[in-house]
Design a protein around this motif. Sequence first.
Motif, PDB file in Angstrom:
ATOM      1  N   LEU A 217      -1.501   5.778  -4.987  1.00 39.92           N
ATOM      2  CA  LEU A 217      -2.266   4.704  -5.609  1.00 39.92           C
ATOM      3  C   LEU A 217      -1.752   4.121  -7.097  1.00 39.92           C
ATOM      4  O   LEU A 217      -1.468   2.957  -7.195  1.00 39.92           O
ATOM      5  CB  LEU A 217      -3.608   5.350  -6.071  1.00 39.92           C
TER       6      LEU A 217
ATOM      7  N   THR B 182      -8.995   1.066   0.729  1.00 37.97           N
ATOM      8  CA  THR B 182      -8.150   1.628   1.923  1.00 37.97           C
ATOM      9  C   THR B 182      -9.078   2.043   3.051  1.00 37.97           C
ATOM     10  O   THR B 182      -8.683   2.074   4.249  1.00 37.97           O
ATOM     11  CB  THR B 182      -7.370   2.756   1.331  1.00 37.97           C
TER      12      THR B 182
ATOM     13  N   MET C 241      -4.651  -5.041   5.375  1.00 36.63           N
ATOM     14  CA  MET C 241      -5.109  -5.034   3.954  1.00 36.63           C
ATOM     15  C   MET C 241      -4.982  -6.668   3.428  1.00 36.63           C
ATOM     16  O   MET C 241      -5.790  -7.195   2.800  1.00 36.63           O
ATOM     17  CB  MET C 241      -4.427  -4.089   3.137  1.00 36.63           C
TER      18      MET C 241
ATOM     19  N   THR D 282      -9.760  -1.024   4.736  1.00 37.15           N
ATOM     20  CA  THR D 282      -8.530  -1.313   5.528  1.00 37.15           C
ATOM     21  C   THR D 282      -8.126  -0.569   6.876  1.00 37.15           C
ATOM     22  O   THR D 282      -7.889  -1.052   7.942  1.00 37.15           O
ATOM     23  CB  THR D 282      -6.930  -1.016   4.591  1.00 37.15           C
TER      24      THR D 282
ATOM     25  N   SER E  75      -1.082   4.566  -0.499  1.00 39.24           N
ATOM     26  CA  SER E  75      -2.283   5.358  -0.648  1.00 39.24           C
ATOM     27  C   SER E  75      -2.299   6.689   0.085  1.00 39.24           C
ATOM     28  O   SER E  75      -3.010   7.518   0.031  1.00 39.24           O
ATOM     29  CB  SER E  75      -3.695   4.467  -0.277  1.00 39.24           C
TER      30      SER E  75
ATOM     31  N   TYR F 276      -3.104  -5.025  -3.421  1.00 37.52           N
ATOM     32  CA  TYR F 276      -2.692  -3.589  -3.396  1.00 37.52           C
ATOM     33  C   TYR F 276      -3.759  -2.711  -2.943  1.00 37.52           C
ATOM     34  O   TYR F 276      -5.266  -3.027  -3.045  1.00 37.52           O
ATOM     35  CB  TYR F 276      -2.082  -3.102  -4.639  1.00 37.52           C
ATOM     36  N   GLY F 277      -3.577  -1.453  -2.381  1.00 34.09           N
ATOM     37  CA  GLY F 277      -4.462  -0.669  -1.718  1.00 34.09           C
ATOM     38  C   GLY F 277      -4.768   0.062  -3.021  1.00 34.09           C
ATOM     39  O   GLY F 277      -4.201   1.062  -3.552  1.00 34.09           O
ATOM     40  N   HIS F 278      -6.176  -0.081  -3.423  1.00 32.62           N
ATOM     41  CA  HIS F 278      -6.656   0.404  -4.790  1.00 32.62           C
ATOM     42  C   HIS F 278      -7.329   1.938  -4.538  1.00 32.62           C
ATOM     43  O   HIS F 278      -7.587   2.525  -5.658  1.00 32.62           O
ATOM     44  CB  HIS F 278      -7.563  -0.530  -5.643  1.00 32.62           C
TER      45      HIS F 278
ATOM     46  N   ALA G 153       1.454   2.027  -6.182  1.00 31.87           N
ATOM     47  CA  ALA G 153       1.175   0.744  -5.903  1.00 31.87           C
ATOM     48  C   ALA G 153       0.404  -0.098  -6.677  1.00 31.87           C
ATOM     49  O   ALA G 153       0.976  -1.212  -6.689  1.00 31.87           O
ATOM     50  CB  ALA G 153       0.103   0.973  -4.431  1.00 31.87           C
TER      51      ALA G 153
ATOM     52  N   ALA H  87      -0.721  -2.335   5.291  1.00 31.98           N
ATOM     53  CA  ALA H  87      -0.793  -3.400   4.596  1.00 31.98           C
ATOM     54  C   ALA H  87      -0.975  -4.822   5.250  1.00 31.98           C
ATOM     55  O   ALA H  87      -1.480  -5.786   4.898  1.00 31.98           O
ATOM     56  CB  ALA H  87       0.617  -3.802   3.845  1.00 31.98           C
TER      57      ALA H  87
ATOM     58  N   ASP I 283       0.867  -1.341   0.043  1.00 31.95           N
ATOM     59  CA  ASP I 283      -0.054   0.051  -0.071  1.00 31.95           C
ATOM     60  C   ASP I 283       1.005   1.149  -0.079  1.00 31.95           C
ATOM     61  O   ASP I 283       1.871   1.363   0.729  1.00 31.95           O
ATOM     62  CB  ASP I 283      -0.850   0.066   1.280  1.00 31.95           C
TER      63      ASP I 283
END
Length: 235
Positions: free
Chosen positions: A77, A100, A201, A103, A10, A67-69, A80, A198, A8
Amino acid sequence: MPILLALDASSSACSAALLHRQSGRDDQLISRFELTPREHTRRLLPMVDEVLAEAGVTPAELDAVAYGHGPGSFTGLRIAAGVAQGLAFGLGRPLIGISTLETLALGAYRRHGFQYLLTVLDARMGELYAAAWQYGEAAGGGMIARMEESLLAPERLLVPEGGESWVGVGSGWHLKEAMPEQTRAAVQQCLPDCEAAAEDMVLLAADAFAAGKGCAAHEAQPVYLRDQVAWKKNR
């Protein structure tokens, strides 16, 4: 049992985590987390190498990459997503995008036990990214959305109906004074300095992987929530 990698970038934080679900044994969860504004490109791949090395896992043993979208920093973003896409494409593994905002909610639950969470990020330009979540036995032992993710002005942020004790999580709560009085009264406890990590996540990614979710690497897209990412000055 599956081995999953999550990363991540973000926010101003940068993180990576590896989860190895093991039958009859405790899960192995290894993570790295640093507050590294403007250094995500330099730190993200070394973090991936570190968690793999500590776990004694090779990239070829990964079952999926997460991954943190988003939502979050546009630049972060893209960083990542690019790293995750490269790894997933090279390994021929599915890619799993994780919210995120969800998360953040899971992190607050894991560390503090809060069950009703209003996750809000400062989206700049006078707006917020926001969502609401419920976690616990009433939610079937997992996270459910009580309000869909949205982009809105602080004065339009309302708490979902219900008598639960809501906790605010995320950078958007630095703008609490601009929110409606009803929201300020309902959310009396805030954690404005929390960042997505993460290690939370990758747990969400494990649930998604078990449910058969994921996509090909080339199909992954960040979730900006804002169609127009450029600031237009008034003329």
